[in-house]
Design an enzyme around this catalytic site. Structure first.
Site, PDB file in Angstrom:
ATOM      1  N   GLY A 225       0.760  -1.241   0.000  1.00  0.00           N
ATOM      2  CA  GLY A 225       0.000   0.000   0.000  1.00  0.00           C
ATOM      3  C   GLY A 225       0.786   1.284   0.000  1.00  0.00           C
ATOM      4  O   GLY A 225       0.213   2.349  -0.252  1.00  0.00           O
ATOM      5  N   GLU A 259       4.134  -6.413   2.133  1.00  0.00           N
ATOM      6  CA  GLU A 259       3.870  -6.870   0.761  1.00  0.00           C
ATOM      7  C   GLU A 259       3.880  -5.714  -0.237  1.00  0.00           C
ATOM      8  O   GLU A 259       2.843  -5.378  -0.825  1.00  0.00           O
ATOM      9  CB  GLU A 259       2.501  -7.557   0.712  1.00  0.00           C
ATOM     10  N   ARG A 262       3.684  -1.461  -5.601  1.00  0.00           N
ATOM     11  CA  ARG A 262       3.902  -0.180  -6.273  1.00  0.00           C
ATOM     12  C   ARG A 262       5.201   0.513  -5.824  1.00  0.00           C
ATOM     13  O   ARG A 262       5.939   1.039  -6.654  1.00  0.00           O
ATOM     14  CB  ARG A 262       2.703   0.727  -5.966  1.00  0.00           C
ATOM     15  N   ARG A 298      -4.480   2.476 -16.422  1.00  0.00           N
ATOM     16  CA  ARG A 298      -4.681   3.269 -15.192  1.00  0.00           C
ATOM     17  C   ARG A 298      -5.362   4.624 -15.452  1.00  0.00           C
ATOM     18  O   ARG A 298      -6.260   4.992 -14.708  1.00  0.00           O
ATOM     19  CB  ARG A 298      -3.362   3.453 -14.431  1.00  0.00           C
ATOM     20  N   TYR A 302      -8.845   4.669 -13.455  1.00  0.00           N
ATOM     21  CA  TYR A 302      -8.855   5.432 -12.191  1.00  0.00           C
ATOM     22  C   TYR A 302      -8.688   6.930 -12.418  1.00  0.00           C
ATOM     23  O   TYR A 302      -8.494   7.670 -11.458  1.00  0.00           O
ATOM     24  CB  TYR A 302      -7.683   5.004 -11.290  1.00  0.00           C
ATOM     25  N   CYS A 328     -10.936   1.667 -29.890  1.00  0.00           N
ATOM     26  CA  CYS A 328     -12.244   2.248 -30.191  1.00  0.00           C
ATOM     27  C   CYS A 328     -13.084   2.484 -28.942  1.00  0.00           C
ATOM     28  O   CYS A 328     -14.120   1.819 -28.743  1.00  0.00           O
ATOM     29  CB  CYS A 328     -12.987   1.346 -31.163  1.00  0.00           C
ATOM     30  N   GLU A 329     -12.629   3.345 -28.088  1.00  0.00           N
ATOM     31  CA  GLU A 329     -13.343   3.713 -26.862  1.00  0.00           C
ATOM     32  C   GLU A 329     -13.014   5.171 -26.579  1.00  0.00           C
ATOM     33  O   GLU A 329     -11.840   5.548 -26.643  1.00  0.00           O
ATOM     34  CB  GLU A 329     -12.830   2.910 -25.651  1.00  0.00           C
TER      35      GLU A 329
HETATM   36  N1  LLP Z   1      -1.088  -6.995  -0.566  1.00  0.00           N
HETATM   37  C1  LLP Z   1      -2.382  -7.130  -0.886  1.00  0.00           C
HETATM   38  C2  LLP Z   1      -3.214  -8.056  -0.120  1.00  0.00           C
HETATM   39  C3  LLP Z   1      -2.935  -6.388  -1.934  1.00  0.00           C
HETATM   40  O1  LLP Z   1      -4.216  -6.512  -2.235  1.00  0.00           O
HETATM   41  C4  LLP Z   1      -2.104  -5.497  -2.679  1.00  0.00           C
HETATM   42  C5  LLP Z   1      -2.641  -4.727  -3.798  1.00  0.00           C
HETATM   43  C6  LLP Z   1      -0.755  -5.397  -2.310  1.00  0.00           C
HETATM   44  C7  LLP Z   1      -0.286  -6.153  -1.249  1.00  0.00           C
HETATM   45  C8  LLP Z   1       0.192  -4.491  -3.017  1.00  0.00           C
HETATM   46  O2  LLP Z   1      -0.202  -3.176  -2.888  1.00  0.00           O
HETATM   47  P1  LLP Z   1       0.771  -1.981  -3.326  1.00  0.00           P
HETATM   48  O3  LLP Z   1       1.987  -2.011  -2.446  1.00  0.00           O
HETATM   49  O4  LLP Z   1       1.124  -2.171  -4.736  1.00  0.00           O
HETATM   50  O5  LLP Z   1      -0.051  -0.755  -3.128  1.00  0.00           O
HETATM   51  N2  LLP Z   1      -4.416  -1.672  -9.914  1.00  0.00           N
HETATM   52  C9  LLP Z   1      -4.368  -0.655  -8.885  1.00  0.00           C
HETATM   53  C10 LLP Z   1      -3.782  -1.172  -7.592  1.00  0.00           C
HETATM   54  C11 LLP Z   1      -4.488  -2.387  -7.044  1.00  0.00           C
HETATM   55  C12 LLP Z   1      -3.851  -2.899  -5.774  1.00  0.00           C
HETATM   56  C13 LLP Z   1      -4.428  -4.206  -5.369  1.00  0.00           C
HETATM   57  N3  LLP Z   1      -3.844  -4.791  -4.208  1.00  0.00           N
HETATM   58  C14 LLP Z   1      -3.634   0.557  -9.429  1.00  0.00           C
HETATM   59  O6  LLP Z   1      -3.203   0.533 -10.571  1.00  0.00           O
HETATM   60  O7  LLP Z   1      -3.514   1.556  -8.743  1.00  0.00           O
END
Ligand code: LLP
Length: 402
Positions: A225, A259, A262, A298, A302, A328-329
């Site tokens: 996150g 975990e 990003r 993205r 979003y 085509c969107e």
């Molecule tokens: N752990 C769990 C349980 C998760 O659901 C996620 C992301 C992460 C770790 C990794 O999160 P990060 O460190 O990357 O924030 N497609 C979206 C982001 C979806 C994230 C889903 N879960 C975007 O492009 O912003």
């Protein structure tokens, strides 16, 4: 400095480019923040699941946070040891659970009482003991985009505190379940520490209360996150993040599992796309490029901002334009009202912060082959995924052709 022009010339566009050295430095910074504590960084494979990227993190000592058995298999292929692999996700099939148990991974992150029942049953059938952790939904607003917010009861993820407690007691009494961890993940692209600290406090309190009934957990899994800078966001420093988490644990001697997705990859990645032409509809200016929403979704999904750098000889004054792809969107855009100089055919646009949730969220919509991916490490450039050909796209569709 990466020479994007040369890369585009050699490998064509659209193209993903990853800087592995930047990924390494992000990894080290976060790992260092937890110094003095037992910690495991389990790279969130979904952020960028290319095998070479997963291997890069595995070589640095990272584990893998996976949300499908496909991702678990990727982690194994990339050399992540089984005792560093976590399998999360709100809907796991029986086959996936079976394979995860047989693979003896670190733990399965369970997200509902019903799922816990399935995991127990399958472990029993296999005559195994399955290590589990439970994903707690602390009902905290993470203050991020609603599509990537996961820690409120309105979101499908995890279980509330009372259910979690029941589930731990159930697991502790089962001969086929071994509750070893606790998990929370309240959302992605988090830029405020308050909600993270509050969630950690709630979860740490639950750990303490379980400990009074002799259920002692080993892993405190804080999810991912951590936000990054796309535009001018003020982001959380890894050190402050770690301190906030550790502050909630007090005397609890647990291994921190984090975990990140990003944080490790977003700003290590660039999406290269070439200008096809400019057009005007009345007053409205469009720059039509060869990359599209099927490559980087993205912005469409979003309304996400990605910085765009134009590599051009043009000296003309900048005006606002929408950067759009061939799909085509009307929702197919990489940027809206973005200030750019007048651009010519074949000018290059470098879309920044594209290393996380870029290629992985791509599709073949409009029968567009996905871009090639290249990675740079210590100045050496390698193709880590070939550009998809038309033959690749139709390879699985032969059934009714004759
Ligand atoms: N752990 C769990 C349980 C998760 O659901 C996620 C992301 C992460 C770790 C990794 O999160 P990060 O460190 O990357 O924030 N497609 C979206 C982001 C979806 C994230 C889903 N879960 C975007 O492009 O912003």
């Amino acid at each position: 400095m990466i020479n994007f022009k040369d890369l585009a010339k050699e490998y064509k566009t659209p193209l993903y480019v990853y800087d592995l050295d930047y990924m390494s430095s992000q990894y080290s910074e976060l790992k260092e923040a937890f110094k003095g504590r037992k910690s495991l960084l389990a790279y969130a494979v979904k952020a960028n699941s290319n095998l070479s990227i997963v291997k890069h993190f595995a070589d640095l000592g990272s584990g893998a946070d996976c949300v499908s058995i496909g991702e678990v298999r990727r982690a194994f292929l990339a050399g992540v040891p089984h005792y560093k692999i976590i399998f999360s996700g709100v809907g796991k099939s029986d086959d996936e659970i079976r394979e995860a148990i047989e693979s003896d991974i670190l733990y399965i992150n369970v997200e509902s009482e019903a799922e816990l029942g399935r995991v127990e049953l399958i472990a029993k059938e296999l005559n195994r003991v399955c290590r589990i952790s439970i994903r707690v939904n602390p009902n905290i607003d993470p203050k991020t985009h609603p599509y990537i917010s996961t820690g409120l009861h309105d979101n499908k993820f995890g279980v509330d505190i009372n259910s979690a407690k029941r589930m731990y007691i159930f697991a502790n009494n089962s001969a086929h379940l071994d509750p070893v961890g606790i998990h929370f993940h309240i959302g992605s692209q988090l830029t405020e520490l308050g909600p993270i600290r509050e969630s950690a406090e709630i979860v740490a309190d639950l750990v303490r209360s379980l400990s009074t009934i002799k259920i002692d957990l080993k892993f405190f899994d804080i999810g991912g996150g951590l936000g990054v800078q796309y535009k001018n966001e003020v982001t959380i420093k890894p050190y402050d993040y770690a301190q906030a988490i550790l502050g909630t644990l007090n005397a609890l001697d647990m291994t921190i599992v984090c975990e990140p997705g990003r944080f490790l990859t977003a700003n290590a990645g660039y999406f290269l796309t070439k200008v096809l032409y400019e057009k005007h509809n009345g007053q409205k200016r469009f720059v039509v490029v060869d990359g599209a929403m099927n490559d980087l979704i993205r912005p469409s999904l979003y309304n996400a901002y990605h910085k765009i750098e134009a590599i051009t000889e043009s000296k003309e004054v900048e005006t606002l334009a929408d950067v759009v792809g061939p799909v085509c969107e009307s929702g197919d855009f990489l940027a809206k009202n973005y200030s750019l100089p007048k651009l010519e055919h074949n000018d290059l646009l470098v879309v920044h912060s594209a290393g996380a949730y870029g290629f992985g969220m791509g599709s073949n919509y409009n029968t567009r082959g996905r871009s090639a991916e290249i990675a740079i490490k210590g100045g050496v450039v390698k193709v880590i995924r070939k550009r998809e050909s038309f033959e690749d796209l139709i390879a699985l569709e032969r059934e009714f052709l004759n």
